[in-house]
Design a protein around this motif. Structure first.
Motif, PDB file in Angstrom:
ATOM      1  N   HIS A 124       0.836  -1.201   0.000  1.00  0.00           N
ATOM      2  CA  HIS A 124       0.000   0.000   0.000  1.00  0.00           C
ATOM      3  C   HIS A 124       0.871   1.252   0.000  1.00  0.00           C
ATOM      4  N   ASP A 151       0.838   4.082  -2.933  1.00  0.00           N
ATOM      5  CA  ASP A 151       0.467   5.440  -2.556  1.00  0.00           C
ATOM      6  C   ASP A 151       1.603   6.422  -2.838  1.00  0.00           C
ATOM      7  N   ASP A 163     -11.533   6.919  -9.922  1.00  0.00           N
ATOM      8  CA  ASP A 163     -11.596   6.913  -8.464  1.00  0.00           C
ATOM      9  C   ASP A 163     -10.614   5.918  -7.843  1.00  0.00           C
ATOM     10  N   ALA A 194      -8.870   7.177  -4.611  1.00  0.00           N
ATOM     11  CA  ALA A 194      -9.834   7.335  -3.522  1.00  0.00           C
ATOM     12  C   ALA A 194     -10.255   5.972  -2.972  1.00  0.00           C
ATOM     13  N   ARG A 195     -10.478   5.005  -3.870  1.00  0.00           N
ATOM     14  CA  ARG A 195     -10.855   3.658  -3.433  1.00  0.00           C
ATOM     15  C   ARG A 195      -9.730   2.996  -2.651  1.00  0.00           C
ATOM     16  N   THR A 235      -7.327   4.514  -0.996  1.00  0.00           N
ATOM     17  CA  THR A 235      -7.143   5.234   0.255  1.00  0.00           C
ATOM     18  C   THR A 235      -8.221   4.860   1.265  1.00  0.00           C
ATOM     19  N   SER A 236      -9.461   4.799   0.815  1.00  0.00           N
ATOM     20  CA  SER A 236     -10.556   4.521   1.750  1.00  0.00           C
ATOM     21  C   SER A 236     -10.654   3.049   2.119  1.00  0.00           C
ATOM     22  N   GLY A 237     -10.294   2.169   1.189  1.00  0.00           N
ATOM     23  CA  GLY A 237     -10.457   0.735   1.440  1.00  0.00           C
ATOM     24  C   GLY A 237      -9.222   0.052   1.957  1.00  0.00           C
ATOM     25  N   GLY A 238      -8.128   0.781   2.062  1.00  0.00           N
ATOM     26  CA  GLY A 238      -6.888   0.128   2.467  1.00  0.00           C
ATOM     27  C   GLY A 238      -6.358  -0.720   1.335  1.00  0.00           C
TER      28      GLY A 238
END
Length: 172
Positions: A117, A121, A130, A133-134, A136-139
């Motif tokens: 990750h 990142d 997206d 964003a996916r 980042t939000s979902g790990g």
């Protein structure tokens, strides 16, 4: 191959492992992991990316993930089992990527979190749709992968140099 060649790095986290009495390095895949790993392999095959090199952690769960995933691919890339991928920090992972020969256009790394990750990142200065964003939000769940594209030599892989073009999880 020119150093301006477009390159892809795919960061694949190992599939779900069992918690066991074994050392962490020797933990095998759980039943769910044995189901998810071939699905990830099929999704990678469907992407059309032909890998020149796969770097795989020496941990049992990453080796097993790779064995199940690669059977779904049309071609088996040259595979190097790399001890330094196990428990590697972001800096250590970037250093490993930097060592890649410029003859390699498409690199697959099979490793562990939080490293997979962190590298996705760090390299992704931008993203399609997206995907960021996916991610980042979902790990970065087990058997997930991220595809990052950039141009230049592997030694130029650094923060923000790439574009996250795909992020996939087994729940997608």
């Amino acid at each position: 191959m020119s150093v301006d060649t477009p390159r892809r790095i795919v960061l694949l986290r190992h599939a779900k492992a069992e918690w066991s009495q074994d050392s962490d390095h020797e933990r095998p895949l759980a039943e769910r992991g044995r189901k998810d790993a071939p699905v990830a392999g099929r999704k990678l095959a469907d992407s059309g990316i032909v890998f020149d090199l796969a770097l795989c952690s020496t941990a049992a769960r990453t080796r097993e993930t790779w064995k199940l995933a690669v059977h779904e691919m049309p071609e088996r890339p040259r595979t190097v089992y790399e001890e330094r991928l196990y428990e590697a920090s972001l800096g250590e992972l970037i250093a490993l990527i930097d060592e890649t020969s410029d003859d390699v256009r498409n690199l697959l790394v099979i490793g562990h979190n939080p490293g997979m990750h962190a590298v996705a990142d760090a390299l992704a200065g931008s993203a399609e749709g997206d995907a960021l964003a996916r991610m980042t939000s979902g790990g970065f769940p087990t058997a997930a992968f991220a595809v990052v594209e950039f141009s230049g030599a592997w030694k130029d892989a650094e923060h923000g140099v790439g574009k996250l073009v795909e992020y996939w999880t087994p729940n997608d």
